[in-house]
Every structure is written in structure tokens, then in C-alpha cells.
Enzyme design. Structure first.
Site, PDB file in Angstrom:
ATOM      1  CB  SER A   1      -0.930  -0.158   1.237  1.00 51.83           C
ATOM      2  OG  SER A   1      -2.129   1.005   1.064  1.00 51.83           O
TER       3      SER A   1
ATOM      4  CG  ASP B   1     -17.373 -18.543  -8.525  1.00 51.89           C
ATOM      5  OD1 ASP B   1     -16.129 -18.864  -8.964  1.00 51.89           O
ATOM      6  OD2 ASP B   1     -17.975 -19.087  -7.795  1.00 51.89           O
TER       7      ASP B   1
ATOM      8  CG  ASP C   1     -12.350 -19.564 -12.099  1.00 50.51           C
ATOM      9  OD1 ASP C   1     -13.441 -20.408 -12.194  1.00 50.51           O
ATOM     10  OD2 ASP C   1     -11.874 -19.029 -11.453  1.00 50.51           O
TER      11      ASP C   1
ATOM     12  CG  ASP D   1     -12.763 -20.810  -7.235  1.00 49.56           C
ATOM     13  OD1 ASP D   1     -13.561 -19.956  -7.784  1.00 49.56           O
ATOM     14  OD2 ASP D   1     -11.648 -20.981  -7.489  1.00 49.56           O
TER      15      ASP D   1
ATOM     16  CG  ASP E   1      -6.560  -3.376  -3.543  1.00 51.84           C
ATOM     17  OD1 ASP E   1      -7.233  -2.602  -2.817  1.00 51.84           O
ATOM     18  OD2 ASP E   1      -5.498  -3.498  -3.301  1.00 51.84           O
TER      19      ASP E   1
ATOM     20  CG  HIS F   1      -6.065  -2.368   0.468  1.00 51.50           C
ATOM     21  ND1 HIS F   1      -4.864  -2.362  -0.790  1.00 51.50           N
ATOM     22  CD2 HIS F   1      -5.337  -1.779   1.396  1.00 51.50           C
ATOM     23  CE1 HIS F   1      -4.023  -1.178  -0.313  1.00 51.50           C
ATOM     24  NE2 HIS F   1      -4.081  -1.183   0.935  1.00 51.50           N
TER      25      HIS F   1
END
Length: 564
Positions: free
Chosen positions: A218, A286, A289, A293, A456, A494
Site C-alpha cells: 500500500s 465465478d 475460470d 470456488d 482490491d 486490500h
């Protein structure tokens, strides 16, 4: 001055005059010189830990030893921490040193620092960055965030950190009223603390570190990029995670977001609706991919469904509000965050705004660092009540930009800053780390690891990616690949998220620097409470983890790194 030249100067001074590193007790220059010379001569005959720790206490370091202007530095305390001491989980004894670097202006706060010198030194040093607006001394004692349990100090690293030159928690921006404190926070504290630590390390062990590293996330990530840009000769390797590179940009978009939430009728989005947005993105994205999960890994494929997701979340035109849908005003707030900030003028390094966030690609905005939880703006903003981005941006605008504690950030137009434009430009150069010229760092063999979450909610992952693209445009892909690894982590926010990676980045960096073992795909273990212990590959950008269609979905071996 290069690190080699600086170390030579320190060593020469230690052997001859005692002037630059001297005891604050009343001793003659001749006595100090005799003490330094004989102590240095005896180093070769002693163990690597060459001084008794207590002898550091009261030591004064001359301003001449620190490349940037200061009024010198004072070691305040120095004490051995025994291996058996309560609370010492570092696996051995070490010398803990605390001190302060004096500012030029006596009204400017000192830079307070901590330095830890292990008896079993591995010949390396690690400077550790801070977070938010800093203001708290980085001790360097504990485990690095999102890393395995063994702390760098326990591995033999000499570790050090500081408070960046002011006192307060990471949310307090009042020091923005003090010019020297702003310069310290922007970049100067890093160099000043580095030079003091280097002198003390050389004094303690009889020579400089073989390798000097920096690690932070950060604000600490921004600091990592700062040292490469401003002090490239001082470091051999840097870990810079989730970096707030475009510091002015992220603060300005925070203000714009707060204006959307509180400056427009109906702009506040209740947490229940924010959660609905998140769950809807999972419903659509979701499985893109290869497995469900709880992680949106194929962000680019999900982006192709964004219009569908947004349309499914909008209230009908005749409906003013509804528990399960977003009004136009509420959707406009989320689009401010998605679209980012575009400025009709340029900040330092030709920066023209701030990249938007992955709002509709698996970013959860209901956490402590997410959007506002209260429908009214509080008199004193807080992260949870009014949103992290707005609270931090408000403080930046009031204390750094307008320099008026009573300034109303809701009345400020980032696109038309008027009389504050010059101040914004100056601040973006002092604090921001958007300079794409890392040629000197690359030329001497420096290495860089950056890890950031694609979800993030504080630092836009798309801003970090854009800087990476700027590096490639300036230096070429091959040159960037020789010195940098970028790992964009699906589901990671984050410091929280659906997937919180634990991985030994310091070990990977040290192997790259010292043995030339360039890291490729790494394996991360999930620290999230609900899914603790599962693993995923950390894929080099732009690839992402894709399930191969068989095997345990909780094991990294069941995934490949696929192109988007």
C-alpha cells in the site's frame, strides 16, 4: 553517491576521526578516533556481532553521514533482547535500537526509527515500509504481511523501519500542513533512515550488508517504487505490493466518490445492495475460470459480461427504489468507482487521472475498507461510516491541498481545481511514484516483485497494471521481464477477500538477487478464514489460474496459468 562509495566513506571515517559516528558522552575527538579504530581493527577477530549492544545507546550521528539534509540523528535506546525473553519469537537474540533523525526545522517532527540487529546475521538488511499516512514506527520485528510464519529477523536479516516523520495513526493527515513533514512522508524519510541504518549496521558488524532490500504494501508499496525511482543505487531488490503509486489520483477519486455518495440525492448505496452487486458478479463470473470456488479469476472474461450484470441490477425506470436493485443515482455512484478519474490537466509524470476499479468483477465493497456504511456524512469522517477512500481523500484535500482544516471537500471539483492546481501538481511529484524511468535500477541489476489483488477496493489494480504497461512501453518487454515480476491475485482485496495469499516473496526475491533464480509461477496458501489452507498458483500477469477440469479444487496443482 552510490552505496559502495557511501560505505567506503563511513568505514574511512570510523577509522580516522570518529567525527561522523560518535558517542554522545563527553569524549575528546582523539579518544573517539582511538575507540573507533581499535574496535574496527578487532572486528576480524570477533564474531559478526562486533559491538556490545548497549554501547549504541546515546550515539550521535552527524548530518554529514546522511545524504539528505537533516540536523543529525540520535540513538536513544539500545538493548539486547535475549532468545528466552518473553515475547521474543524470533528464534534468537538481537540488538534492538531506537532513535530519531532530527529535522532541519525544529518545529518539524523528527523521524523516529527502529533497527534490529540479529546476533546471527545473514549479511542482508531489509527496510520495511508503512501504511496509510504512516505516523507509526515500523518495528521490523514481526512476520511480513501475507508471508509464512518465520519473520525476516528470525532468518538473520537486519531489519529497520520508521514513522515517516510524524506521529499519528494511518488516517491522520494533519501533518500535511508542515512542508518538511510532507517531503519526509513523500520520499525523504526513506533515504534518511536508510543512511542512518547503513551506518549503524556497518558499525555493528564491521562492514555493510551484502544485500539491501525493501519491502512494503500500500503506502509501503509506493515507498518501494519510490526508492527505485529516487535512490536506485541503494537497493538490490524490492517487494512493493498493492502500491499507492498515483497517490494524488487515489485521493482525488476518493473525494469524487464521496461527492457521489453524499453530494447527490440518493447516491448512498446501502451495504445490502453492495452485497447484492458482489453476489451477482459471482453468479455470472465465478465459473468462467472452470470452477465455482467463490473467486472471479478470469476478470477479462467477466468484464465482457459487465453490461449484462449492470442491467440485471438496475431498478426498472418506474421504480424509485427497491431492496434488491439499484436506482440510477446509486448506480451512478458505482460507475464513478468503475470509471475512475479523468483530468483535463496533467499531474507529475504526465498523469491525467486515476484508473477505475473492478467493481463488477468480484470486488466486495462491504468491508471495513469498502464504501460508506452510513447514509449521512459524519462530522468527523471514519473509514467504516463514510468509506475508506472518501475519508482518506477528504483529509488529503483539507490538509495537503487546501491547507484548511475546515475546507469542505464536497465543494471541490477535481476537474477544475482552480487556485489549488499548482499545489496538486507539486504534491503529485513529492508523494507520487509514477515515474516510469527505472533505467538506473535496472542497469545495476535490481529486482522487483509486486503482488496485488484483482479485487482490491483501495488501490485500483488497473492503476498498477497501467504502470506496468508504461514500464514495458519505455523499456521493452524483455527488459521488464529481466527485473520485474507482477502477480495479480484473483479474489484478493486490500488485505482481505475471498482469497488471501500467503507466499514467501522475500525468499523468492533473495534467490533471484543472489543466485539468479528468477521466480515464475509461485504457490500461495489461502489465509481467508472460510477457506484457510487451500492453495492456488500465483500467476505472472497477464495470466490467471484456470481449473484443469479434474482434481482437488483446493490444490494449486489442479490449476494452470492461462492467458485471458
Amino acid at each position: 553517491m552510490t552505496r559502495r562509495e557511501r560505505v567506503a566513506r563511513i568505514t574511512t571515517t570510523m577509522r580516522t576521526t570518529g567525527r561522523l559516528v560518535g558517542l554522545a558522552t563527553v569524549m575528546s575527538v582523539a579518544a573517539l578516533a582511538w575507540l573507533a579504530m581499535h574496535r574496527t581493527a578487532a572486528i576480524a577477530k570477533q564474531t559478526p556481532f562486533a559491538m556490545h549492544c548497549a554501547e549504541f545507546a546515546g550515539m550521535w550521528l552527524s548530518p554529514d553521514l546522511i545524504e539528505m539534509p537533516t540536523a543529525g540523528a540520535l540513538v536513544e535506546t539500545a538493548a539486547m533482547v535475549e532468545a528466552s525473553a518473553p515475547g521474543n519469537q524470533q528464534g534468537g537474540e538481537y540488538c534492538r535500537i531506537t532513535g530519531r533523525i532530527k529535522a532541519l526545522n525544529p518545529t518539524t517532527p523528527d523521524i523516529r526509527f527502529d533497527l534490529n540487529l540479529p546476533r546471527r546475521w545473514n549479511g542482508r538488511a531489509l527496510q520495511i515500509g508503512g501504511g496509510g499516512y504512516d505516523g507509526v514506527i515500523v518495528s521490523g520485528i514481526g512476520v511480513m504481511p501475507f508471508s509464512p510464519d518465520r519473520a525476516p529477523l528470525a532468518q538473520g536479516y537486519a531489519t529497520f523501519g520508521d514513522d515517516s516523520g510524524h506521529v499519528g495513526d494511518s488516517s491522520l493527515a494533519q501533518f500535511g500542513l508542515v512542508d518538511e513533514a510532507v517531503t519526509n512522508f513523500g520520499y525523504a524519510h526513506l533515504k534518511k533512515t536508510h543512511d542512518v541504518a547503513l551506518a549503524l549496521i556497518a558499525r555493528a558488524y564491521g562492514g555493510p550488508p551484502q544485500r539491501m532490500y525493501f519491502a512494503g504494501g500500500s503506502t509501503g508499496g509506493r515507498e518501494g517504487y519510490t526508492v527505485m525511482q529516487r535512490f536506485p543505487d541503494d537497493y538490490d531488490g524490492v517487494i512493493a505490493n498493492s502500491p499507492s503509486l498515483n497517490f494524488s489520483g487515489v485521493r482525488l477519486i476518493g473525494v469524487k466518490l464521496g461527492q457521489a455518495e453524499y453530494g447527490r440525492p440518493g447516491g448512498f448505496v446501502p451495504p445490502a445492495l453492495l452485497e447484492r452487486v458482489y453476489q451477482r458478479t459471482l453468479e455470472v463470473c465465478d465459473r468462467l475460470d472452470g470452477t465455482a470456488d467463490g473467486i472471479v479469476s478470469d476478470v477479462e472474461a467477466c468484464r465482457a459480461h459487465e453490461s449484462q450484470i449492470i442491467d440485471s441490477l438496475r431498478c426498472a425506470l418506474h421504480t424509485s427504489s427497491h431492496d434488491a436493485c439499484l436506482t440510477d443515482a446509486q448506480m451512478a455512484t458505482l460507475l464513478v468507482m468503475r470509471d475512475g478519474l479523468s483530468l483535463p490537466y496533467r499531474l507529475a509524470w504526465d498523469v491525467s487521472g486515476y484508473r477505475g476499479y473492478n467493481v463488477f468483477q468480484g470486488t466486495r465493497l462491504t468491508g471495513a475498507l469498502g464504501l460508506a456504511h452510513q447514509p449521512q456524512r459524519q462530522a468527523a469522517l471514519s473509514f467504516y461510516a463514510n468509506g475508506y477512500l472518501f475519508a482518506q481523500g477528504d483529509g488529503y484535500l483539507r490538509f495537503f491541498v487546501a491547507r484548511d482544516a475546515h475546507f469542505d471537500s464536497l465543494t471541490f471539483d477535481p476537474q477544475r481545481p482552480g487556485k489549488y492546481r499548482a499545489q496538486l501538481l507539486g504534491l503529485s511529484a513529492t508523494i507520487g511514484s509514477m515515474n516510469p524511468d527505472l533505467s538506473r535500477y535496472i542497469a545495476h541489476g535490481g529486482k522487483l516483485l509486486t503482488l496485488q489483488g484483482l479485487a482490491d477496493e483501495v488501490i485500483s489494480p488497473n492503476q498498477t497494471i497501467a504502470y506496468h504497461h508504461a514500464l514495458v512501453a519505455r523499456n521493452g518487454q524483455d527488459a521488464v521481464d529481466r527485473f520485474m515480476r507482477l502477480y495479480m491475485v484473483p479474489g484478493f482485496q486490500h488485505g482481505n477477500g475471498a482469497f488471501i495469499p500467503s507466499v514467501d516473496l522475500l525468499g523468492a526475491l533473495d534467490a533471484w538477487v543472489t543466485r539468479g533464480v528468477a521466480p515464475e509461477t509461485l504457490t500461495a496458501t489461502d489465509l481467508a478464514a472460510a477457506t484457510n489452507g487451500r492453495s492456488r498458483p500465483l500467476c505472472r500477469y497477464p495470466t490467471f489460474p484456470r481449473y484443469v477440469g479434474k482434481g482437488n479444487v483446493n490444490l494449486a496443482s489442479s490449476f494452470i496459468c492461462a492467458q485471458p
